[in-house]
Every structure is written in C-alpha cells, then in structure tokens.
Design a protein around this motif. Structure first.
Motif, PDB file in Angstrom:
ATOM      1  N   HIS A 128       0.857  -1.187   0.000  1.00 36.04           N
ATOM      2  CA  HIS A 128       0.000   0.000   0.000  1.00 36.04           C
ATOM      3  C   HIS A 128       0.893   1.237   0.000  1.00 36.04           C
ATOM      4  CE1 HIS A 128      -3.553   2.413   0.686  1.00 36.04           C
ATOM      5  NE2 HIS A 128      -2.901   3.051   1.632  1.00 36.04           N
ATOM      6  N   THR A 129       0.701   2.091  -0.997  1.00 36.91           N
ATOM      7  CA  THR A 129       1.548   3.286  -1.093  1.00 36.91           C
ATOM      8  C   THR A 129       0.735   4.527  -0.763  1.00 36.91           C
ATOM      9  OG1 THR A 129       1.023   3.449  -3.443  1.00 36.91           O
ATOM     10  CG2 THR A 129       3.049   2.311  -2.865  1.00 36.91           C
ATOM     11  N   VAL A 130       1.360   5.459  -0.060  1.00 36.52           N
ATOM     12  CA  VAL A 130       0.684   6.704   0.319  1.00 36.52           C
ATOM     13  C   VAL A 130       1.555   7.897  -0.061  1.00 36.52           C
ATOM     14  CG1 VAL A 130      -0.371   8.007   2.214  1.00 36.52           C
ATOM     15  CG2 VAL A 130      -0.271   5.514   2.331  1.00 36.52           C
ATOM     16  N   VAL A 131       1.016   8.771  -0.878  1.00 34.08           N
ATOM     17  CA  VAL A 131       1.717  10.026  -1.179  1.00 34.08           C
ATOM     18  C   VAL A 131       1.260  11.093  -0.203  1.00 34.08           C
ATOM     19  CG1 VAL A 131       2.075  11.838  -2.882  1.00 34.08           C
ATOM     20  CG2 VAL A 131       2.032   9.442  -3.602  1.00 34.08           C
ATOM     21  N   GLU A 132      -0.046  11.257  -0.110  1.00 35.24           N
ATOM     22  CA  GLU A 132      -0.578  12.287   0.783  1.00 35.24           C
ATOM     23  C   GLU A 132      -0.824  11.711   2.167  1.00 35.24           C
ATOM     24  OE1 GLU A 132      -3.650  14.956  -1.046  1.00 35.24           O
ATOM     25  OE2 GLU A 132      -3.420  13.494  -2.646  1.00 35.24           O
ATOM     26  N   SER A 133       0.224  11.691   2.964  1.00 37.85           N
ATOM     27  CA  SER A 133       0.077  11.133   4.304  1.00 37.85           C
ATOM     28  C   SER A 133      -0.419  12.197   5.274  1.00 37.85           C
ATOM     29  CB  SER A 133       1.398  10.546   4.775  1.00 37.85           C
ATOM     30  OG  SER A 133       2.398  11.541   4.776  1.00 37.85           O
ATOM     31  N   HIS A 134      -0.588  13.417   4.812  1.00 41.65           N
ATOM     32  CA  HIS A 134      -1.063  14.525   5.648  1.00 41.65           C
ATOM     33  C   HIS A 134      -0.247  14.692   6.927  1.00 41.65           C
ATOM     34  CE1 HIS A 134      -4.697  15.403   3.257  1.00 41.65           C
ATOM     35  NE2 HIS A 134      -4.634  14.129   2.980  1.00 41.65           N
ATOM     36  N   ASN A 152       5.199  16.081  -1.339  1.00 39.93           N
ATOM     37  CA  ASN A 152       5.143  15.162  -0.198  1.00 39.93           C
ATOM     38  C   ASN A 152       6.316  14.191  -0.166  1.00 39.93           C
ATOM     39  OD1 ASN A 152       2.430  15.512   1.297  1.00 39.93           O
ATOM     40  ND2 ASN A 152       1.891  15.644  -0.868  1.00 39.93           N
ATOM     41  N   ALA A 153       7.340  14.452  -0.997  1.00 39.95           N
ATOM     42  CA  ALA A 153       8.403  13.461  -1.161  1.00 39.95           C
ATOM     43  C   ALA A 153       9.065  13.072   0.160  1.00 39.95           C
ATOM     44  CB  ALA A 153       9.450  13.978  -2.148  1.00 39.95           C
ATOM     45  N   GLY A 154       9.079  13.953   1.127  1.00 42.48           N
ATOM     46  CA  GLY A 154       9.710  13.630   2.401  1.00 42.48           C
ATOM     47  C   GLY A 154       8.795  12.846   3.329  1.00 42.48           C
ATOM     48  N   TYR A 155       7.567  12.607   2.908  1.00 41.69           N
ATOM     49  CA  TYR A 155       6.577  11.994   3.807  1.00 41.69           C
ATOM     50  C   TYR A 155       5.865  10.809   3.171  1.00 41.69           C
ATOM     51  CZ  TYR A 155       7.502  16.507   5.920  1.00 41.69           C
ATOM     52  OH  TYR A 155       8.137  17.596   6.463  1.00 41.69           O
ATOM     53  N   LEU A 156       6.509  10.176   2.215  1.00 39.59           N
ATOM     54  CA  LEU A 156       5.896   9.026   1.550  1.00 39.59           C
ATOM     55  C   LEU A 156       5.826   7.833   2.498  1.00 39.59           C
ATOM     56  CD1 LEU A 156       8.032   9.230  -1.719  1.00 39.59           C
ATOM     57  CD2 LEU A 156       5.715  10.124  -1.408  1.00 39.59           C
ATOM     58  N   HIS A 157       4.868   6.967   2.252  1.00 36.43           N
ATOM     59  CA  HIS A 157       4.788   5.730   3.030  1.00 36.43           C
ATOM     60  C   HIS A 157       4.549   4.560   2.095  1.00 36.43           C
ATOM     61  CE1 HIS A 157       4.514   7.040   7.289  1.00 36.43           C
ATOM     62  NE2 HIS A 157       4.241   8.199   6.705  1.00 36.43           N
ATOM     63  N   VAL A 158       5.250   3.481   2.340  1.00 38.53           N
ATOM     64  CA  VAL A 158       4.953   2.227   1.652  1.00 38.53           C
ATOM     65  C   VAL A 158       4.782   1.182   2.740  1.00 38.53           C
ATOM     66  CG1 VAL A 158       5.820   0.439   0.117  1.00 38.53           C
ATOM     67  CG2 VAL A 158       6.239   2.842  -0.416  1.00 38.53           C
ATOM     68  N   ILE A 159       3.619   0.553   2.773  1.00 39.62           N
ATOM     69  CA  ILE A 159       3.396  -0.501   3.764  1.00 39.62           C
ATOM     70  C   ILE A 159       3.264  -1.827   3.033  1.00 39.62           C
ATOM     71  CG2 ILE A 159       1.998  -1.314   5.702  1.00 39.62           C
ATOM     72  CD1 ILE A 159       0.816   1.448   5.935  1.00 39.62           C
ATOM     73  N   ARG A 160       4.088  -2.772   3.407  1.00 44.48           N
ATOM     74  CA  ARG A 160       3.917  -4.135   2.902  1.00 44.48           C
ATOM     75  C   ARG A 160       3.368  -4.952   4.057  1.00 44.48           C
ATOM     76  NH1 ARG A 160       8.893  -3.333  -0.562  1.00 44.48           N
ATOM     77  NH2 ARG A 160       7.867  -2.407  -2.365  1.00 44.48           N
ATOM     78  N   TYR A 161       2.105  -5.311   3.939  1.00 48.60           N
ATOM     79  CA  TYR A 161       1.453  -6.035   5.019  1.00 48.60           C
ATOM     80  C   TYR A 161       1.894  -7.493   5.017  1.00 48.60           C
ATOM     81  CZ  TYR A 161      -1.733  -2.172   5.849  1.00 48.60           C
ATOM     82  OH  TYR A 161      -2.263  -0.949   6.176  1.00 48.60           O
ATOM     83  N   ARG A 162       1.880  -8.086   6.190  1.00 46.36           N
ATOM     84  CA  ARG A 162       2.130  -9.527   6.273  1.00 46.36           C
ATOM     85  C   ARG A 162       0.867 -10.261   5.849  1.00 46.36           C
ATOM     86  NH1 ARG A 162       5.700 -11.936   9.781  1.00 46.36           N
ATOM     87  NH2 ARG A 162       4.064 -12.850  11.070  1.00 46.36           N
ATOM     88  N   SER A 163       1.072 -11.397   5.182  1.00 43.26           N
ATOM     89  CA  SER A 163      -0.083 -12.178   4.746  1.00 43.26           C
ATOM     90  C   SER A 163      -0.656 -12.936   5.937  1.00 43.26           C
ATOM     91  CB  SER A 163       0.310 -13.157   3.651  1.00 43.26           C
ATOM     92  OG  SER A 163       1.118 -14.169   4.216  1.00 43.26           O
ATOM     93  N   LEU A 164      -1.881 -13.417   5.768  1.00 41.83           N
ATOM     94  CA  LEU A 164      -2.506 -14.192   6.842  1.00 41.83           C
ATOM     95  C   LEU A 164      -1.737 -15.497   7.052  1.00 41.83           C
ATOM     96  CD1 LEU A 164      -4.962 -13.724   8.671  1.00 41.83           C
ATOM     97  CD2 LEU A 164      -6.243 -15.293   7.215  1.00 41.83           C
ATOM     98  N   THR A 168      -8.470   5.652  -0.813  1.00 38.96           N
ATOM     99  CA  THR A 168      -8.056   6.965  -1.314  1.00 38.96           C
ATOM    100  C   THR A 168      -6.534   7.136  -1.336  1.00 38.96           C
ATOM    101  OG1 THR A 168      -8.129   7.908   0.896  1.00 38.96           O
ATOM    102  CG2 THR A 168     -10.129   8.098  -0.413  1.00 38.96           C
ATOM    103  N   HIS A 169      -5.814   6.216  -0.712  1.00 36.97           N
ATOM    104  CA  HIS A 169      -4.358   6.355  -0.567  1.00 36.97           C
ATOM    105  C   HIS A 169      -3.998   7.681   0.096  1.00 36.97           C
ATOM    106  CE1 HIS A 169      -2.975   2.757  -2.841  1.00 36.97           C
ATOM    107  NE2 HIS A 169      -4.207   2.842  -3.267  1.00 36.97           N
ATOM    108  N   GLN A 170      -4.827   8.123   1.011  1.00 35.09           N
ATOM    109  CA  GLN A 170      -4.508   9.309   1.796  1.00 35.09           C
ATOM    110  C   GLN A 170      -4.455   8.898   3.263  1.00 35.09           C
ATOM    111  OE1 GLN A 170      -6.180  13.056   1.174  1.00 35.09           O
ATOM    112  NE2 GLN A 170      -6.727  12.701  -0.952  1.00 35.09           N
ATOM    113  N   TYR A 171      -3.629   9.555   4.019  1.00 34.57           N
ATOM    114  CA  TYR A 171      -3.372   9.207   5.417  1.00 34.57           C
ATOM    115  C   TYR A 171      -2.771   7.785   5.473  1.00 34.57           C
ATOM    116  CZ  TYR A 171      -6.223  13.241   6.510  1.00 34.57           C
ATOM    117  OH  TYR A 171      -6.724  14.516   6.577  1.00 34.57           O
ATOM    118  N   VAL A 172      -2.250   7.443   6.635  1.00 31.03           N
ATOM    119  CA  VAL A 172      -1.550   6.162   6.746  1.00 31.03           C
ATOM    120  C   VAL A 172      -2.449   5.158   7.467  1.00 31.03           C
ATOM    121  CG1 VAL A 172       0.564   5.057   7.525  1.00 31.03           C
ATOM    122  CG2 VAL A 172       0.577   7.477   6.910  1.00 31.03           C
TER     123      VAL A 172
END
Lengths: 506, 614
Positions: free
Chosen positions: A144-150, A356-368, A482-486
């Motif tokens: 899950h990628t987030v550009v606008e992490s607010h 927002n380049a300084g505030y990007l987030h990439v989350i790789r979730y663990r699978s079930l 929306t890929h906004q907020y984390v």
C-alpha cells in the motif's frame, strides 16, 4: 471515486457489517455489493438497525443493500444471496472485480482461503470480527503506497544549503542599516539564513553541532536584536526555529529506501505510477537535485512585512516548480522508455508527489499465512505484550484464535449452547494452552477470566461494539481506497470494557 | 427473554430475541438496569443520531431527546436519521420517528425546544438516571453541566473537535467535577457561515410550505411562525436577485436586520459581548475601494478592511447572481454548490465570513486562510461519530452498573486512548458552586425576604432553615445585579416582579473581609421552584433541599474575577489538555488543546460539526 466493494457477511449477526457499510455509504464509495446467505431472524433486530420486524424471513443481503442505498442515493448497490463460504469454495473468481473486500465474522478455512484469493489477486482484504465486548480488525494488502500522508506540517526551508535565489534574497538584506521598524519586520528565515552563513564562514563550513555551539549560535542571533526593541517577534521566531537551521537537510532513511527500492529501480510497463515517480525523484536527487529531495515550496506563517513575505513565498514556490518540472521531465522519459504515453501520469500527480516526497509511506502487510504459520508468527510480539501487562489487549487476540479453533471444530461458538457451558470453558482453555505452547509461550500468561468472558459472550455481536468497530474500519477502508493518510498496520483490537484500542503488527 | 438453544438441531432452537446479544454480553442483571433506565439525550445532531440509534438498539428503557434545531441540507451527509424529505422539520421529532423504526418497542419522548427553557427544571433533570450530552455549543454544555451538578445526575459529555480529535467524558458529582475546567476549544468555523449563506441564496430551495404545515400542530407555533417568516424573507431575497438593490438588500438582511433581531433576545447577550449591526451606507462610503487589486497574490493574503470586504461581498454577489439567473433561464431547477476553486464563490464566502466576524468582534481572515479552511473539509466525520457514540453507550452501561472505577475519559485521535477520570478539582469555579432548590411563592415573597430568611437565616437541620451566609452579600440573576450592599432598591419588590419565576437561577455570592470569623466566601445558586401555596397559613414560607454545609469558593486565583458568574466561570480555570496520539501510523504527534472556548462561536456555527483537519 469509482469503487466496488464487497461486503461479505457470515454466520449469525452482521450489525457490524451494516454499520460499516452505512459509514462508508455516507462518505462516498462508488458502488458496493453485499453478500450474505442468511434470512433475517428475530435476533438480527437487536443488532442490525437496518432490519425491521417486517423484514424477518427475507434475504438479509437484499434488505440491507436496499436500505443502505436510502442513505445515499448516489451509490450503486447490489446484493447476492449466497453463502460467502460457498462462494469462496466454489467461485473464487467472483472476488476479482472488487477493489476491496471486507469480511465480517468469517473464520476458519473459509477465511484462510479468502485471504489466499485476495493475496493472489492483489486485492486489499479487511477482516472484521466482533465477539461480545471485544472487536478485532486486520488489514491485508501486499503493498500500500501513500503520497498524501497529511503530515502535521511540511517544512523544508534549506537553511544549511540555500539555493541561489534564496541566498541572493538573504544577502539583499543588510540588518545593520535598517531602521528599527524595518529591522523588526525582517522575516525570521532571513535572520537564520544570515546567521548560518556567518557561522559556517567562521567554522570551516560546519553547522553548530555541540550544545555549546548551539547556544553560541543562538546568542549570535540575540546579539543582533536592537536594544531599543528587545523581544521582537521575528527574532523570537528565529530563536524558536534555530534548531531547524542547525539540522542538516537530509533525506530520511525511510524515504531513501523507497527511492532505492527495486520496484523503482526496475521499471517495466507493469510498474505502478507511484514507483515510476519514485524512480524519477531518485534520479533527480542524484543529478539536478544535488542530493536533495524536490522542494515542497511551502513557507510557514511568520512575522514579516507583506512584501518580503510574498517575495519569500515566490522564491520557494518558483524553486518547487522548477524541481517538479525536472522530475516531470524524468517521468516523461521513463514512460517513453517503457512505451507508455507521457499523459499516463498527470502533472498534478507528480507535483503532489514532489511536495510530499519527504513523507511518503509504503506498507507491505504480512499475509494471513505468515501470521498463522507457527514459524513466521509474531510470537515475540504476543509474549512481550503479555509479559509487560497481562491485561494487554493482545490477550483478546489469543482468545479469538482459540475461539476460531473451537468454532471450526464444533460449528458453533463456545457458550452458545447452555448445556455445554462448562465443557466449552474447558475446551477453550485447552485451545488457548495449545496456542501458547505452539508459539513457545507460557499458557499461564492468559488468565481464566478471559476464557470465562469469551464463553459468556458466546459469539454475540452487539450493536454498540459493531458500531464502534464499523467506525474504525470504515476510516481504514477510506484510507486504503483513497491512498490518503496512513492506514494501520496491521491489526487493531478494541476492548469495550477498557474503552481502549491497540494496534499490533502480527 | 433469555437465550435458549438446544443441541437437537436447528428446528428445535428457540429463536433468540432482539436483545439476546446484548444480554449475553453485559449479563442479564445489568441488562435489567439498562432496560429500566431513564436517559436524557441533549442534542440530536451528528453524535446524537448515532447515539439515539445505539440507545434504542441496546434496549435502553426510556429516552428523552431535546433539540432546538431544524434539519438542514448540510446535515444529511452524516446525520443519517434524517432524509431529504425531512428538511425544515424538527430534529428531535424526526430523530424519534426514525429511531422508532429501528425498534418500535423503544420509549422515546422528543422535545423541539431549547434546553434553557423553564420546563427543563431541576425536578425534571432529577428524574433521569443519566444525562448524555451530544451538543455542539459550549454555552448549552455548560448549562447542562451545571444542571447535572445541581441535580446530582451523572453526565457523559462528548465532543467532536476534528475528524482526528474527539473525546467523550464522564462526569458525576462524586467522581469528577472538573469538566468545566477543561472545556474544549471551538475551531474556527466562520467560513461555514459564508458557505451557509451561499447555499441559502444559490443552493436548492427547500420545500417550505409542506414541511411547515406539518409542524403547525406542534406546541412551538411561535417558533414555527418565526421560521416561516425567515423563509419568506429568504424567498423575497432570492426573487430580488439581479435587481440593482439586490446587494444592499442581502447585506442589510444578513448584517444589519438579522443582527438587530438577535440583539432583541437579551438573554443571549447576558454573558457575552453583543453583536454590532453593520451600516450599509458607512461600509460603502469610500468609492475608491476596489475588489480587483493589481497584485492578486498580496490581495490573497491580506486581511481586508470592512470597506474592502463589503466591496468584495457586493461584487461577488452580483457576479454569482448574474450567473445564477442566466443558468436558471436554461434550467429552472438549477442550483449552485460551493466550490472553493470558483473565485466568485470563494470571494463571497470570505467576505461574508469577515463581515460576520466584524459583527461579532472576531478575528478576520485572509482569502487564502479561508480557502485553506474551506478546502480542507473532508467528509469523514460519520465514522468518528459512530465510534464516539458507541463509546458513550459503553460508558452509559458502566455508569448504570455503578462501575465508576472503570469509567474513563477517552480520546479518539489516531487510536482510542482511555484516561483515568480527573480527580475533583478543589479550585474549580464551577463545581464549588453550592446548588439548592428553593421552593417559594414568588408572587408573595420579596427579595428582602429571600435575603433575610433564606440567605442570612440561621442554618439547621430543618428544610426551612436558612443558609447562614454572612458578609457583603450580592444577589444576581445571570449578569443582572438584584442586590448588593450599595444597591438595595429592589428589596421590597416581589420575586416575580423582579422576573424571578419558576426555574430561574439566582446566584448568591458573599465577601468576608475578616478571615478570622472563620466564614469563608461562597457561591450559591438557588434553583427557584414556584409554589402557589407557600407563605399561606400553616404552610412553610420556603424550603431548601440538602444540608447546609457550604463548599467555599476557591481563593481567587489571579485570573478569576469576583464574583463568579453563573454560566461563564469556566474560562477562569482553563488548563491545557495534552493529547498524545497513538502509534497508529508510526508517527507520534503531540497536540495542545487549550480550553479557549469562545462563547460567541456557537451562534455563528449553526451547523453542528466541524470538519476541519489542520
């Protein structure tokens, strides 16, 4: 937003499903589908405010989806009256059309299979369960990628490394020659830029680093205050922001690892926009950016005369535009190299990314699967949490896992049958002990109170807990879509007795 | 009904009832408390809708709902008990009807009324087991808080601040008396006033006649007449669009006449600065003012003067009206919605907000700031309402169970964080007020009687004994001084002649210069209960409930003016509350909320929720 949602409900109650559906409804989901195989029962009336006595005996999926649409006529809704377990078993392709799947009260083999289907198809899955006074939700997305992490504020002012236009602007001020009025309206950014510049001249180009250095640096600012106008606001602001001046402008390691990620480094025609822009930013940093991220271009409020403030704003904005244009050009070249049209990624998207380049987030979730397999399970997280506080919310997680085993075994929730009340307690206790031992943990860490409370609740799904959980989950769903907020990573457990929620990565 | 299920297969299973889930979860005994309880819910807005649904779904026995508002188009996106056809109707009544649809067995009584009304007296408050505040405005919250403290009824307070910051709070006299020391701050909501006027002028016209006729039967004929009058006025305004006087008409309606109308309601301005109506001629006296400056960027950031705001208001209104009429020629159903990126609309909203700010003596904002606020509205509040309303009911159940120790103040930020309830604050100016219900014949008793017999009368065990207050005594009703040592003109007048009637609150304060007497300074509120028969032969002259031990007023901290005022003392005791966000999302965030409530804001913010994200 054009989105398909699948609301999949299972077992007895579904207040939560509804509640959540209602929330998402009001907030503008494009379309959604309710899947439920059951007919409305009397007991639904206390959990699910969508169904009325008149609906008893009708398809629950139908009643619910119709009433949902009443809340927001602009949403397209549909329903399927089929048992989700049966669809999962027989028609896994059914799930391919959706941008997100929410599974409520689905447990055991059906859940594992659904998680596999979604994982393989790269569809975000949100699992939701309520049990008595406790609620649980788990998010599973491959990436899950987030550009606008607010973030609270975006500040990048380049005190230590001013670009040419900024340096020239600062140099245009001669503090000593200004009259008192003008002196008290010099923007603090200029005061700090000058202070840093003069410090670096005297210290081989180094920034103040020791406590003594920093105090001396601040003193150098204080010394410039006019004795006839002490405590001027612009100088106070400069002193308050002095730490920004001695903090070198760097790229945070989390952002560095995003830019250097293999997804960004190996661009193909399949690469998502996020990673293409990330690659362009990475190249920008190494070339025209001279080691810095694109400038966001925002200037905080400050005490200053209007003219210099606007000049400052214009200078930062112009540089931000220049940086974004350079990144855009790199994006266009990258797109051309993989045979995509340069219009594939709109300029606004690139500008937003740069800002927002300084505030990007990439989350790789663990699978079930990773969570459930003993070798990869987060036993330490569970053990440490319980060792720290035996009443930590993680205890409910252990209970849910135990209940899940019982449910799969007996096809009912422990406590649901009064004649088995005592034996259910023993069974649940055994399941808890087995879970703890498998994970190398001391079974005594889970008190009997939890077992009793779990059996007493008998798998009941009460409206209030469902409402709370629905509120929490719909916020996360909105963040995911929306890929906004984390969004949270990856499990939230709410204890209604304590009124507390906890988040774990399991 | 208790859940009975057998193992003889589905066909033999007794159908579980509506409440079987909640009974299983909270236990049968506690559920009896819940279903036998009497609960008051004040406010039927964002939280209120969710809360009422939760209450009826959870089997709460009797519920009374009070709300003065009518339903507005802008409510519909989150106040899900209301639908488009309900616009213009009373929130309390519609909420009741919708909630009955979820549970026809629920006992709900709705009041389309202001919580300040005399019918909601101490006896009425005392008839509840629990009070739940779902209010948006500070003044009403303080009122309910004071009423609950006096009636000794537990209050659960809730507040929506922004999407990311909400909290609810439990309070009872025994547990925590601190609420008013920690009251919330209202975020700036001025721009919403502008947006609201925009919708009124250019949005979808509401279906007035029908909705109003249905309400004619209600007790509040006066209220309805006012509403009808308002809608008529609005209709006339809309019809005047495009005429040369249009700008002046709208300006004077909103910033002059409506404000004068409000000024007439003196009660509103007892504790706060009254608004100042604007004068159209003055505001347009300088012909050189322009709304099209040379430097757009500077203009954007500048806080405009009154003349500039008026110019912008008139020009943008004209521009919008011309466009509106043009569009309506093509499509009679045409309506506009506010778009922050439409310059005319943004100008209009900015100027309206600023002119309103001028009226109320509040800070004006630049167009840039307004755009930022208006643009950041994000539609995520329904979800937080759901969370908060759920938490309220969980706490309500604990309160009914008497489990005070497990009640928590809870913050919903990026996580749900419980906090221990605050300990009673010995220097809280609100809860150190001593409250009594004074039963008296307001027709025959004079202010002098009240002073000599009730206030100074010697204390004792009997309900007819006085309070024994000494020193320099002052008697007030709201901010109106009725008596002090230098002002004894009213002593011979009867209470009713002085406007003191049933449910009036009378404030008594004293000053003891001489500390050695051992008498401390106190504040007392008397809740008047009128009794026709009192003062007659064989009847008592008055009675006072409760014992006569008075809690002293805290030694005035430097900020606290003396004497404390009945409803606005809280500002003296504010204490910043620090909210630390959770680990959710990994970034720690610290937020300071200082209780800087502005008693005026609620009038500006007729809508109930604030959707700002900073």
């Amino acid at each position: 937003m054009s989105t398909d949602q699948l609301w999949s409900s299972y077992g007895i109650p579904m207040a939560k499903l509804l509640w959540k559906a209602q929330n998402v409804e009001l907030e503008g989901i494009g379309s959604l589908m309710v899947v439920d195989g059951c007919l409305v029962e009397e007991s639904d009336l206390g959990q699910n405010f969508f169904v009325t006595p008149a609906s008893v005996g009708q398809s629950r999926a139908k009643v619910v989806s119709e009433l949902l649409l009443e809340l927001n006529a602009e949403v397209e809704g549909s329903h399927v009256q089929r048992d989700p377990a049966e669809i999962i078993e027989n028609s896994p392709e059914f799930f391919q059309h959706f941008s997100l799947v929410i599974a409520t009260q689905i447990t055991g083999p059906s859940l594992y299979k659904l998680a596999d289907i979604c994982w393989a198809a790269n569809i975000p899955l949100v699992i939701v369960r309520a049990h008595g006074l406790m609620g649980y939700s788990r998010i599973i997305v491959r990436e899950h990628t987030v550009v606008e992490s607010h973030p609270e504020q975006i500040v990048d002012l380049r005190f230590d490394s001013p670009f040419a236009a900024l340096r020239e602007f600062a140099e245009s001020f001669n503090l000593d020659e200004l009259d008192s009025m003008a002196h008290s309206h010099v923007p603090y950014i200029v005061i700090l830029l000058k202070a840093v510049d003069s410090w670096k001249r005297k210290h081989d180009g180094k920034l103040p680093s020791s406590t003594a250095d920093r105090e001396q640096f601040k003193q150098s600012i204080r010394d410039q205050q006019r004795s006839d106008m002490p405590g001027n606001q612009n100088f106070n602001e400069a002193l308050a922001s002095a730490y920004r001046a001695w903090t070198p402008t760097t790229i945070p390691s989390s952002i560095r690892s995003i830019l250097n990620n293999t997804c960004a480094q190996n661009i193909t025609s399949e690469t998502p926009d996020f990673w293409i822009i990330a690659r362009a930013v990475c190249d920008f940093v190494q070339n025209e950016g001279q080691g810095f991220l694109p400038l966001p271009g925002t200037v905080p409020d400050m005490h200053a005369d209007t003219e210099s403030y606007i000049r400052l704003q214009t200078i930062y904005r112009a540089k931000a535009r220049e940086d974004a244009a350079a990144v855009s050009e790199r994006v266009a070249n990258l797109l051309a190299s993989i045979g995509s049209s340069p219009s594939r990624i709109p300029v606004q998207e690139i500008e937003m990314f740069c800002k927002n380049a300084g505030y990007l987030h990439v989350i790789r979730y663990r699978s079930l699967t990773e969570e459930y397999a003993t070798e990869t399970a987060r036993s330490k997280t569970i053990g440490n949490s319980l060792a720290g506080d035996p009443q930590d919310n993680i205890a409910w997680y252990v209970m849910l896992r135990a209940v899940e085993v019982c449910k799969t075994q007996f096809q009912r929730y422990p406590g649901e049958s009064e004649s088995h009340y005592v034996s259910d307690q023993q069974t649940v206790r055994k399941c808890v002990d087995a879970f703890m031992q498998e994970h190398g943990l001391d079974p005594a860490l889970i008190a009997d109170d939890y077992v009793q409370e779990c059996v007493r609740a008998a798998g009941s799904e009460i409206h209030v807990i469902a409402a709370i959980l629905g509120g929490i989950v719909s916020q996360e769903v909105i963040k995911l879509l929306t890929h906004q907020y984390v969004p949270l990573n990856n499990t939230v457990i709410f204890d209604g007795i304590k009124s507390a929620a906890s988040v774990y990565e399991l | 009904m208790v859940l009975i299920s057998s193992e003889q297969g589905e066909s033999m299973r007794v159908m579980p009832s509506r409440y079987s889930g909640v009974q299983a979860a909270v236990g049968a005994d506690l559920f009896k408390h819940v279903s036998g309880s009497r609960v008051l819910m004040v406010g039927a807005g964002g939280i209120g809708c969710e809360l009422l649904k939760n209450l009826v779904m959870s089997g709460f026995g009797e519920i009374e709902v009070v709300d003065l508002d009518t339903i507005d188009l802008s409510n519909l996106n989150r106040q899900f008990l209301f639908q488009h056809r309900h616009i213009g109707k009373a929130k309390a009544h519609v909420a009741k009807e919708s909630a009955l649809g979820f549970n026809p067995d629920a006992k709900i009584k709705s009041h389309h009324a202001s919580i300040y009304e005399a019918q909601f007296d101490q006896a009425w408050f005392k008839s509840f087991d629990l009070v739940l505040n779902a209010l948006d405005n500070l003044a009403a919250r303080r009122h309910v808080n004071a009423m609950c403290l006096a009636a000794n009824v537990p209050l659960i307070e809730s507040e929506i601040d922004t999407v990311l910051r909400l909290r609810w709070q439990t309070q009872s006299k025994d547990i925590s008396r601190l609420y008013n020391s920690k009251h919330p701050k209202r975020p700036d909501t001025l721009h919403r006033v502008g947006q609201k006027l925009f919708v009124q002028l250019f949005g979808k016209p509401e279906d007035e006649e029908e909705t109003i006729n249905e309400e004619q039967t209600s007790d509040n004929a006066k209220e309805m007449a006012h509403l009808l009058h308002e809608k008529e006025a609005l209709k006339r305004l809309r019809e005047a669009a495009g005429t040369p006087e249009y700008g002046k008409l709208v300006f004077e309606k909103v910033f002059t006449d409506d404000v004068k109308g409000l000024l007439v309601m003196e009660d509103l301005w007892k504790n706060r600065r009254p608004p100042t109506p604007l004068n159209f001629a003055e505001a347009t006296s300088d012909p050189s003012v322009t709304s099209t400056p040379a430097d757009e960027l500077a203009w954007d950031r500048k806080v405009w003067s009154i003349e500039e705001n008026t110019r912008v208001f008139l020009d943008s209104l004209h521009e919008l009206a011309v466009d509106f009429i043009e569009q309506q020629k093509r499509d009679p159903e045409f309506s506009m919605s506010f778009d922050k990126d439409d310059l005319a609309a943004l100008n209009f909203v900015t100027a309206t907000a600023n002119l309103r700010a001028e009226v109320y003596g509040l800070e004006k904002k630049s167009r840039f700031a307004v755009k930022e606020m208006a643009g950041n509205i994000i539609p995520a509040v329904a979800t937080t309402n759901a969370i908060i309303a759920g938490l309220i009911v969980m706490t309500a159940i604990k309160v009914l169970a008497g489990e005070w120790s497990s009640c928590k103040n809870t913050w919903v930020a990026r996580n749900i964080n419980p906090e221990r309830l605050d300990k009673p604050n010995p220097s809280c100016a609100v809860c150190t007020i001593n409250s009594y219900t004074l039963a008296i014949n307001t027709e025959s008793a004079s202010l002098g009687d009240l002073l000599e017999m009730v206030v100074k009368g010697s204390p004792g065990e009997s309900p007819t004994s006085g309070l024994g207050i000494q020193g320099e005594i002052a008697i007030q009703e709201g901010e109106r001084l009725l008596y002090d040592v230098e002002f004894d003109d009213n002593l011979d007048m009867s209470l009713s002649e002085l406007g003191i009637r049933h449910a009036t609150r009378v404030m008594i304060t004293n000053e003891n210069d001489d500390d050695e007497t051992g008498n401390s300074n106190v504040s007392v509120i008397l809740y008047i209960e009128h009794r026709d028969e009192f003062g007659m032969p064989a009847k008592p002259f008055f009675t006072l409930d409760g014992d006569r031990t008075l809690v002293p007023r805290p030694r005035a901290p430097s900020a606290a003016p003396d004497p404390p005022k009945a409803t606005s003392t809280a500002t003296n005791n504010k204490r910043p509350a620090v909210l630390i966000d959770s680990d959710l999302g990994g970034n720690k965030r610290q937020k300071q909320e200082n209780g800087n409530g502005d008693g005026v804001m609620h009038i500006l913010d007729e809508d109930d929720t604030v959707l700002l994200i900073e």
